[in-house]
Design a protein around this motif. Structure first.
Motif, PDB file in Angstrom:
ATOM      1  N   UNK A   1      45.758  22.059  -2.767  1.00 20.96           N
ATOM      2  CA  UNK A   1      46.732  22.740  -1.715  1.00 20.96           C
ATOM      3  C   UNK A   1      47.816  23.381  -2.399  1.00 20.96           C
ATOM      4  N   UNK A   2      47.649  23.593  -3.895  1.00 23.06           N
ATOM      5  CA  UNK A   2      48.930  24.289  -4.397  1.00 23.06           C
ATOM      6  C   UNK A   2      48.889  25.631  -3.938  1.00 23.06           C
ATOM      7  N   UNK A   3      47.880  26.454  -3.914  1.00 22.47           N
ATOM      8  CA  UNK A   3      47.992  27.891  -3.376  1.00 22.47           C
ATOM      9  C   UNK A   3      48.429  27.801  -2.201  1.00 22.47           C
ATOM     10  N   UNK A   4      48.239  26.776  -1.311  1.00 20.96           N
ATOM     11  CA  UNK A   4      48.641  27.057   0.041  1.00 20.96           C
ATOM     12  C   UNK A   4      50.121  27.034   0.236  1.00 20.96           C
ATOM     13  N   UNK A   5      50.516  26.090  -0.572  1.00 23.49           N
ATOM     14  CA  UNK A   5      52.122  25.660  -0.568  1.00 23.49           C
ATOM     15  C   UNK A   5      52.811  26.694  -1.177  1.00 23.49           C
TER      16      UNK A   5
END
Length: 581
Positions: free
Chosen positions: A187-191
């Motif tokens: 989920x890093x890209x989403x964060x």
């Protein structure tokens, strides 16, 4: 006659009063429902709150009849927020063992069919408790609401806060469902998108676990699964840019744990001068964990003082709303919090003094305020006598003699303890000063009159006090003015004694003729005639304890009431006061 505006106002107030009365009477028929939404979390985080998700006292509340089906209440929510019923999903909040309060689980279809009153009992067994809910609404790219996503046991609802170390700002940026077996790396890209970072920005993640009694915020390993990191529904993940070693930017709190520690312990303290205990002089933002030295150093810096050791602090009494009687000893407490706690209450007020010598030195000294009464001058002068604690009254007298005008170089001085216009004690010369209390009793120094120095075997030294009778308190005796000693001779009549008293006090004939004289024992007056022999009434020879019997001078108290340190020993004709520190 009341004007129209007053009538309207009175009518409105009466209606409000009736409405509140009705509400109170019908309270058992209603449930208060408090709805927290994403908007509340965004609004409050970093302003009103830093820990947990929301202050429920500041969210929209609804007063709903207990019998009302919850499905009907959802229609009211739809009207209030413009979110159709089919796009609403409500979560129950739960208090965890570590005292945090988080969304715990969504309401199931069966629960949504129940009444509001039944739901409240499910969520909270306490009587009259409110029903607190979190409203989950999903929005599409067009910002239109969507049906809530299916949630299985593998789906975890996490809430995200973003920290900016340069600006020292924490804010709520959103929430996501993650898979229990998924990893933060998923989920890093989403964060980064939530935070407005570039997609390749390195970020660090922390779990906000608890904040009472201490902050617990732990780093999350991005390679472990969410389940392995023990994350569950309602948990809070805080994230920030990964600190760069070569950034060159100096920040006070480089990571989320240090910032939350700071927020948890920060304390704005209102400082007041001990001489003006009602007025705030300045405020400082400190930490409850600051040491004694940290606090006095900050105060000294605020006052432009070079030596922090010259600052003396006094704590606040939360009950009396006044300074505590005793100041804080040098390094006498470990932390700021110890200075602010009074029994089970915490204050935000401290009092300060700027001393002329460092406090560690002063603590080995004792300062006494002594009111000096000159033999012939009207003025009372108050001196501060500062001596080592093991000094005696004899040392006080030696020091005092260097500061006062004496009637002759050979004059002898004595120190008395005066309280409420009575003399309770002549201090022996050998008495140590360390335990003498001048906070409540007045210390009075005076010359020993010549007639008292070489008394004959039959002479008496008696107490003489001014008094009046209080008509409002059953003619009870009220002492006032300046008490004194008088040496009386064997066989001396009241007429002779009166003449000496008049000369001593310099009272005009006309006024003195109105005075009455009484032998008073155990607060009962026995009035004397001019021919009475005064010494016959005084059989006790010891002065100590002799306040129980005295010669009373009854007359009107004409002195203006003036409060000052030694206010118990005012002469009936008010003397001017000068204070030397």
């Amino acid at each position: 006659m009341m004007n129209v505006d007053s009538q309207i106002r009175l009518k409105k107030e009466q209606e409000e009063k009736e409405h509140k009365k009705k509400e109170k009477a019908e309270a058992h028929l209603y449930t208060i429902i408090k709805i927290a939404r994403d908007e509340d979390l965004k609004e409050q985080t970093g302003k009103d709150i830093y820990f947990d998700l929301v202050d429920h006292e500041k969210v929209r509340s609804f007063r709903i009849q207990k019998q009302l089906p919850f499905s009907t209440f959802k229609e009211e929510v739809a009207k209030e927020y413009g979110i159709p019923v089919q796009f609403q999903r409500f979560w129950l909040w739960a208090k965890r063992q570590n005292h945090t309060y988080r969304p715990n689980r969504p309401l199931n279809p069966h629960e949504e069919m129940q009444s509001v009153g039944q739901l409240r009992e499910i969520s909270n067994k306490a009587q009259n408790a409110e029903l607190k809910l979190f409203l989950e609404v999903e929005f599409g790219l067009d910002l239109q609401p969507l049906p809530p996503p299916e949630k299985s046991k593998e789906d975890i609802l996490l809430f995200f806060k973003l920290y900016n170390p340069e600006k020292e700002v924490l804010c709520f940026v959103g929430r996501l469902f993650v898979k229990a077996l998924g990893k933060p790396s998923d989920i890093l890209r989403k964060l980064t998108e939530m935070a407005g970072f570039t997609p390749d920005e390195e970020i660090e993640l922390y779990e906000e676990i608890k904040f009472e009694p201490n902050v617990m915020c732990e780093h999350i390993d991005k390679k472990l699964t969410f389940r392995a990191s023990q994350l569950e529904d309602g948990d809070i993940v805080c994230f920030q840019k990964s600190p760069k070693a070569d950034s060159g930017t100096q920040v006070r709190y480089p990571d989320i744990p240090s910032f939350l520690e700071y927020v948890h312990n920060r304390q704005v303290v209102h400082f007041r001068s001990l001489e003006k205990p009602k007025d705030d002089e300045f405020c400082l933002e400190l930490s409850k964990l600051h040491t004694y030295d940290d606090v006095v150093e900050r105060v000294a810096r605020q006052l432009g003082l070079d030596d922090p050791a010259k600052i003396r602090l006094t704590s606040h009494n939360c009950y009396s709303q006044q300074p505590k009687p005793q100041p804080i000893r040098y390094q006498g407490v470990e932390h700021l919090l110890d200075m602010l706690v009074h029994y089970n209450q915490t204050s935000d007020i401290l009092y300060y003094e700027v001393l002329d010598i460092p406090l560690p030195e002063l603590q080995f000294l004792k300062t006494l305020k002594v009111a000096f009464h000159h033999a012939t001058k009207e003025e009372v002068v108050i001196h501060s006598i500062r001596l080592p604690k093991n000094s005696t009254i004899a040392d006080v007298i030696i020091d005092l003699k260097t500061k006062v005008d004496l009637s002759s170089p050979t004059a002898e001085l004595r120190v008395l303890e005066v309280f409420y216009h009575k003399i309770y004690k002549i201090f022996p010369l050998h008495e140590k000063i360390e335990n003498i209390n001048d906070q409540y009793w007045t210390l009075r120094a005076e010359e020993v009159p010549e007639e008292e120095k070489n008394p004959s075997q039959h002479d008496r030294l008696i107490h003489v006090y001014h008094f009046t009778k209080d008509p409002l308190q059953n003619q009870q005796i009220q002492n006032f003015g300046d008490p004194f000693f008088l040496a009386i001779c064997e066989g001396e009549t009241l007429a002779e004694v009166k003449g000496r008293i008049q000369r001593k006090l310099q009272v005009p004939d006309e006024e003195f003729s109105k005075w009455k004289f009484a032998f008073i024992s155990m607060n009962r007056p026995d009035y004397l005639q001019d021919s009475d022999v005064v010494s016959a009434r005084f059989q006790r020879r010891d002065v100590y304890g002799a306040w129980e019997q005295y010669l009373g001078l009854e007359h009107t108290d004409t002195a203006p009431k003036r409060a000052y340190t030694a206010n118990q020993n005012r002469h009936t004709h008010e003397k001017p006061v000068r204070i030397y520190n």
